[in-house]
Design an enzyme around this catalytic site. Structure first.
Site, short mmCIF file in Angstrom:
data_model
loop_
_atom_site.label_atom_id
_atom_site.label_comp_id
_atom_site.label_asym_id
_atom_site.label_seq_id
_atom_site.Cartn_x
_atom_site.Cartn_y
_atom_site.Cartn_z
N GLY A 151 -29.44 -35.47 82.21
CA GLY A 151 -29.93 -35.35 83.57
C GLY A 151 -30.65 -34.02 83.76
O GLY A 151 -30.46 -33.08 82.99
N CYS A 152 -31.49 -33.95 84.79
CA CYS A 152 -32.32 -32.75 84.99
C CYS A 152 -31.48 -31.53 85.35
O CYS A 152 -31.63 -30.46 84.73
CB CYS A 152 -33.37 -33.02 86.06
SG CYS A 152 -32.72 -33.73 87.60
#
Length: 322
Positions: A115-116
């Site tokens: 995930g970012c």
């Protein structure tokens, strides 16, 4: 003839960005479903099983369903959802994470794209804990801001489409106030933390870009590590890496501001150590495009590694939201 790729969920924000990074590739072949077949279970099952490599750009439950539809032992998967980031049997798709991570991605059949917020937090925490600078049981706090593209088409419409019922004129909002954001388990596991970090995300009125901040009260930490020790642990860990770069300490200490949009369209993750040395305080900040190294760029990097192709193929030209 190149490897056959199927992007399941190619009409979403991440899927569109991945497509834009793969345009013109002659070393890959693509399976594409027309609009009428994208939600047809039989057509999807056939595409998933016919592909050499599948990229899932789907909500978590749909990603799990897609994996269950693959009934052969050869189709390889990159899952861009959060469904499998802490799951057994899945390789964590952060090639710069550890010395053997690139090899694990290259040989993996099931790879979970980070995930970012998480890839940035993990990029900060893991080297500090591995080097003994930060104790694994330390109460970690993470603050972050993302462009609104991170929320997908619904949030993009809320900020851009004045005709939408969800439209907002907000310039900034803090969310995840129940302190149970879906990236927390991923950050805890891959960051090497014994306890859940306290993570507070926010979104600003800009399309893409991200800053993730981990504050460190050095005076309170065991051994009272110096700012130089924090910087060295990060620099040593990422030495020689192309897409994770630790800025020179002197440059970060001289900086007056940092722009969350500076790295948009790239696959770079840039780490800064800001500090007030006399007061024993530091903040490590990760800067990236939430749709680049935080999503589509990382997926393409993993794809290249998994297929034994040049790792930078398709990553050095700007990618944009369509």
């Amino acid at each position: 003839m190149g490897a056959t790729i199927f992007i399941d969920g190619e009409a979403g924000t991440t899927g569109l960005q991945i497509k834009s990074r793969l345009i013109g590739r002659t070393d890959l072949d693509f399976i594409r479903l027309d609009d009428a077949k994208r939600k047809d279970p039989a057509a999807r099952r056939e595409a998933l099983n016919d592909a050499d490599l599948v990229i899932l750009c789907l909500p978590d439950d749909a990603a799990k369903e897609a994996v269950s539809l693959i009934d052969n032992g050869t189709t390889r998967v990159i899952d861009a959802s959060s469904a499998h980031r802490t799951a057994d049997g899945w390789v964590y798709g952060f090639p710069e994470y550890a010395p053997d991570s690139r090899t694990a991605v290259a040989s993996g059949r099931l790879v979970s794209n980070p995930g970012c917020y998480a890839i940035t937090s993990v990029a900060i925490l893991h080297p500090l804990i591995a080097a003994g600078v930060l104790p694994s049981d330390w109460p970690v706090t993470i603050n972050a801001v993302s462009g609104y593209s991170g929320g997908g088409k619904q949030l993009i419409a809320a900020f851009e489409d004045q005709g939408s019922e969800a439209y907002t004129d907000e310039s900034f909002r803090v969310y995840g106030l129940g302190l149970s954001h879906k990236h927390v388990p991923e950050i805890q596991k891959w960051g090497g933390l014994m306890h859940r970090p306290l993570f507070v995300p926010s979104v600003g009125r800009f399309a893409q870009g991200m800053l993730v901040q981990v504050p460190l009260q050095l005076w309170a930490m065991p051994g009272k590590p110096s700012v130089a020790q924090v910087h060295k642990a990060l620099s040593d860990h990422y030495a020689g890496q192309r897409y994770v770069r630790v800025c020179e300490l002197k440059d970060s200490l001289a900086a007056a501001k940092i722009d969350p949009e500076e790295l948009n369209g790239t696959n770079e993750l840039r780490l800064h150590v800001f500090a007030n040395e006399p007061e024993g305080q530091a903040v490590v900040v990760g800067q990236l495009d939430n749709l680049g190294k935080g999503a589509s760029g990382q997926a393409v990097q993993n794809l290249n590694i998994m297929l034994g192709l040049p790792e930078d193929e398709g990553l050095d030209r700007p990618a944009h939201i369509e």
